[in-house]
Design an enzyme around this catalytic site. Sequence first.
Site, PDB file in Angstrom:
ATOM      1  N   LYS A   1       2.890  -2.446   5.959  1.00 38.93           N
ATOM      2  CA  LYS A   1       3.016  -2.376   4.502  1.00 38.93           C
ATOM      3  C   LYS A   1       4.438  -1.967   4.084  1.00 38.93           C
ATOM      4  O   LYS A   1       4.920  -2.379   3.029  1.00 38.93           O
ATOM      5  CB  LYS A   1       1.952  -1.438   3.936  1.00 38.93           C
ATOM      6  CG  LYS A   1       0.510  -1.971   4.111  1.00 38.93           C
ATOM      7  CD  LYS A   1       0.325  -3.300   3.384  1.00 38.93           C
ATOM      8  CE  LYS A   1      -1.112  -3.747   3.337  1.00 38.93           C
ATOM      9  NZ  LYS A   1      -1.328  -4.959   2.531  1.00 38.93           N
TER      10      LYS A   1
ATOM     11  N   SER B   1       0.857  -1.195   0.000  1.00 34.36           N
ATOM     12  CA  SER B   1       0.000   0.000   0.000  1.00 34.36           C
ATOM     13  C   SER B   1       0.892   1.244   0.000  1.00 34.36           C
ATOM     14  O   SER B   1       2.013   1.206   0.518  1.00 34.36           O
ATOM     15  CB  SER B   1      -0.854   0.003   1.263  1.00 34.36           C
ATOM     16  OG  SER B   1      -1.482   1.264   1.437  1.00 34.36           O
TER      17      SER B   1
ATOM     18  N   TYR C   1      -0.726  -0.053  10.359  1.00 31.81           N
ATOM     19  CA  TYR C   1      -0.955  -0.650   9.034  1.00 31.81           C
ATOM     20  C   TYR C   1       0.180  -0.227   8.091  1.00 31.81           C
ATOM     21  O   TYR C   1       0.731  -1.050   7.357  1.00 31.81           O
ATOM     22  CB  TYR C   1      -2.315  -0.178   8.525  1.00 31.81           C
ATOM     23  CG  TYR C   1      -2.645  -0.539   7.104  1.00 31.81           C
ATOM     24  CD1 TYR C   1      -3.066  -1.826   6.758  1.00 31.81           C
ATOM     25  CD2 TYR C   1      -2.586   0.420   6.089  1.00 31.81           C
ATOM     26  CE1 TYR C   1      -3.400  -2.137   5.444  1.00 31.81           C
ATOM     27  CE2 TYR C   1      -2.909   0.115   4.777  1.00 31.81           C
ATOM     28  CZ  TYR C   1      -3.319  -1.161   4.455  1.00 31.81           C
ATOM     29  OH  TYR C   1      -3.649  -1.462   3.153  1.00 31.81           O
TER      30      TYR C   1
HETATM   31  N1  LIG Z   1      -8.728  -0.628  -0.958  1.00 29.03           N
HETATM   32  C1  LIG Z   1      -7.717   0.193  -0.808  1.00 29.03           C
HETATM   33  O1  LIG Z   1      -7.851   1.442  -0.815  1.00 29.03           O
HETATM   34  C2  LIG Z   1      -6.329  -0.373  -0.634  1.00 29.03           C
HETATM   35  C3  LIG Z   1      -5.253   0.519  -0.725  1.00 29.03           C
HETATM   36  C4  LIG Z   1      -3.961   0.032  -0.583  1.00 29.03           C
HETATM   37  C5  LIG Z   1      -3.757  -1.316  -0.365  1.00 29.03           C
HETATM   38  N2  LIG Z   1      -4.821  -2.168  -0.281  1.00 29.03           N
HETATM   39  C6  LIG Z   1      -4.528  -3.575  -0.039  1.00 29.03           C
HETATM   40  O2  LIG Z   1      -5.190  -4.358  -1.011  1.00 29.03           O
HETATM   41  C7  LIG Z   1      -5.397  -5.659  -0.477  1.00 29.03           C
HETATM   42  C8  LIG Z   1      -6.812  -6.098  -0.746  1.00 29.03           C
HETATM   43  O3  LIG Z   1      -7.703  -5.206  -0.154  1.00 29.03           O
HETATM   44  P1  LIG Z   1      -9.117  -4.809  -0.791  1.00 29.03           P
HETATM   45  O4  LIG Z   1      -9.188  -3.333  -0.729  1.00 29.03           O
HETATM   46  O5  LIG Z   1      -9.324  -5.498  -2.089  1.00 29.03           O
HETATM   47  O6  LIG Z   1     -10.084  -5.392   0.340  1.00 29.03           O
HETATM   48  P2  LIG Z   1     -11.545  -6.051   0.301  1.00 29.03           P
HETATM   49  O7  LIG Z   1     -12.297  -5.668  -0.937  1.00 29.03           O
HETATM   50  O8  LIG Z   1     -12.148  -5.756   1.624  1.00 29.03           O
HETATM   51  O9  LIG Z   1     -11.219  -7.600   0.186  1.00 29.03           O
HETATM   52  C9  LIG Z   1     -10.473  -8.225   1.181  1.00 29.03           C
HETATM   53  C10 LIG Z   1     -10.373  -9.697   0.850  1.00 29.03           C
HETATM   54  O10 LIG Z   1      -9.552 -10.332   1.817  1.00 29.03           O
HETATM   55  C11 LIG Z   1     -10.306 -11.351   2.489  1.00 29.03           C
HETATM   56  N3  LIG Z   1      -9.816 -11.406   3.871  1.00 29.03           N
HETATM   57  C12 LIG Z   1      -9.986 -10.500   4.856  1.00 29.03           C
HETATM   58  N4  LIG Z   1      -9.365 -10.920   5.981  1.00 29.03           N
HETATM   59  C13 LIG Z   1      -8.799 -12.118   5.685  1.00 29.03           C
HETATM   60  C14 LIG Z   1      -8.037 -13.054   6.408  1.00 29.03           C
HETATM   61  N5  LIG Z   1      -7.717 -12.863   7.699  1.00 29.03           N
HETATM   62  N6  LIG Z   1      -7.626 -14.182   5.780  1.00 29.03           N
HETATM   63  C15 LIG Z   1      -7.936 -14.396   4.483  1.00 29.03           C
HETATM   64  N7  LIG Z   1      -8.651 -13.557   3.745  1.00 29.03           N
HETATM   65  C16 LIG Z   1      -9.081 -12.423   4.338  1.00 29.03           C
HETATM   66  C17 LIG Z   1     -11.769 -10.970   2.297  1.00 29.03           C
HETATM   67  O11 LIG Z   1     -12.652 -12.073   2.315  1.00 29.03           O
HETATM   68  P3  LIG Z   1     -13.259 -12.764   3.652  1.00 29.03           P
HETATM   69  O12 LIG Z   1     -13.948 -11.682   4.410  1.00 29.03           O
HETATM   70  O13 LIG Z   1     -14.177 -13.819   3.118  1.00 29.03           O
HETATM   71  O14 LIG Z   1     -12.091 -13.371   4.374  1.00 29.03           O
HETATM   72  C18 LIG Z   1     -11.710 -10.402   0.893  1.00 29.03           C
HETATM   73  O15 LIG Z   1     -11.704 -11.428  -0.066  1.00 29.03           O
HETATM   74  C19 LIG Z   1      -4.994  -5.579   0.991  1.00 29.03           C
HETATM   75  O16 LIG Z   1      -3.680  -6.078   1.127  1.00 29.03           O
HETATM   76  C20 LIG Z   1      -5.002  -4.098   1.289  1.00 29.03           C
HETATM   77  O17 LIG Z   1      -4.125  -3.768   2.333  1.00 29.03           O
HETATM   78  C21 LIG Z   1      -6.095  -1.722  -0.410  1.00 29.03           C
END
Ligand SMILES: NC(=O)c1ccc[n+]([C@@H]2O[C@H](COP(=O)([O-])OP(=O)(O)OC[C@H]3O[C@@H](n4cnc5c(N)ncnc54)[C@H](OP(=O)(O)O)[C@@H]3O)[C@@H](O)[C@H]2O)c1
Length: 257
Positions: free
Chosen positions: A164, A147, A160
């Site tokens: 990262k 991130s 967090y």
């Molecule tokens: N969205 C942003 O703005 C953003 C920005 C920078 C980085 N990121 C990074 O992108 C990645 C994905 O995030 P996202 O934004 O796509 O989130 P998201 O839409 O909320 O999806 C999260 C996914 O991870 C699963 N998950 C959550 N906790 C888990 C656990 N303990 N074990 C296994 N699976 C788990 C969830 O499914 P279940 O609930 O079924 O487990 C879901 O499939 C993360 O690494 C996050 O830090 C996101």
Amino acid sequence: MKNTPFDLTGKVAVVTGSSRGIGRSSAELLAKLGAKVVVSSRKAEACKEVADGINAAGGDATVIPCNIARRAEVEALISGTIRHYGKIDVLVCNAAVNPYYGPLLDITDEAFDKIMGSNVKSNIWLSALAIPQMAERGNGSVIIISSIGGLRGSTVIGAYGISKAADFALCRSLAGEWGPKGVRVNCIAPGLVKTDFARALWEDEANLKRRTATTPLRRIGEPDEIAGAVAYLASDASSFMTGQTIVIDGGVTTAAP
Ligand SMILES: NC(=O)c1ccc[n+]([C@@H]2O[C@H](COP(=O)([O-])OP(=O)(O)OC[C@H]3O[C@@H](n4cnc5c(N)ncnc54)[C@H](OP(=O)(O)O)[C@@H]3O)[C@@H](O)[C@H]2O)c1
């Protein structure tokens, strides 16, 4: 896509946290490019919907649920994939957690350990289990979804950000250790993307307005806009790239204040 360096035919990919958001978009695109894909998250039902969609579109996906905070489940994910598809060529460490929002020095030990356990230690478990069999074939790609929170400070999600930033360091060290065996390890650092994970940030209208005003592209991202970079790093198109981070943030980290 055949005969292009982006073709993933014959490759097997595992994507953690692929029931929704960035993980889902990535799993779907990898499958479209020809990879066999393991869809994984804590909830099997939600994963099944994604895998069914991929299979209905002519792809090949299977579900192995895994909570990345639990070592036994991570072991079962990797061994289950190898049992089902015979190997892993692409590991996407995408799932992460952020149970704490507030001043860094007020965080509990429990919340800090949870963040570091799921966002850093778990990536070491996944890599330790998947990389050696990649090295045996002299080829493989590990992609860690980090991130921009790891690139700059925050007054509310500091722990967090620490996790990262640790992922960047983890990636560089693994790249050095495994590059001689043909295994590449890279990070992607997304900016704000419209997913459930970041809902608190983009549903807050004042925050969204501030954020988009300081972002050159004047908007936040969509999951598909991260998936393209996952596909690039998974494929031979990125064959000379390792130990690096691709920042995809609409330009927010480069903008003049
Ligand atoms: N969205 C942003 O703005 C953003 C920005 C920078 C980085 N990121 C990074 O992108 C990645 C994905 O995030 P996202 O934004 O796509 O989130 P998201 O839409 O909320 O999806 C999260 C996914 O991870 C699963 N998950 C959550 N906790 C888990 C656990 N303990 N074990 C296994 N699976 C788990 C969830 O499914 P279940 O609930 O079924 O487990 C879901 O499939 C993360 O690494 C996050 O830090 C996101």
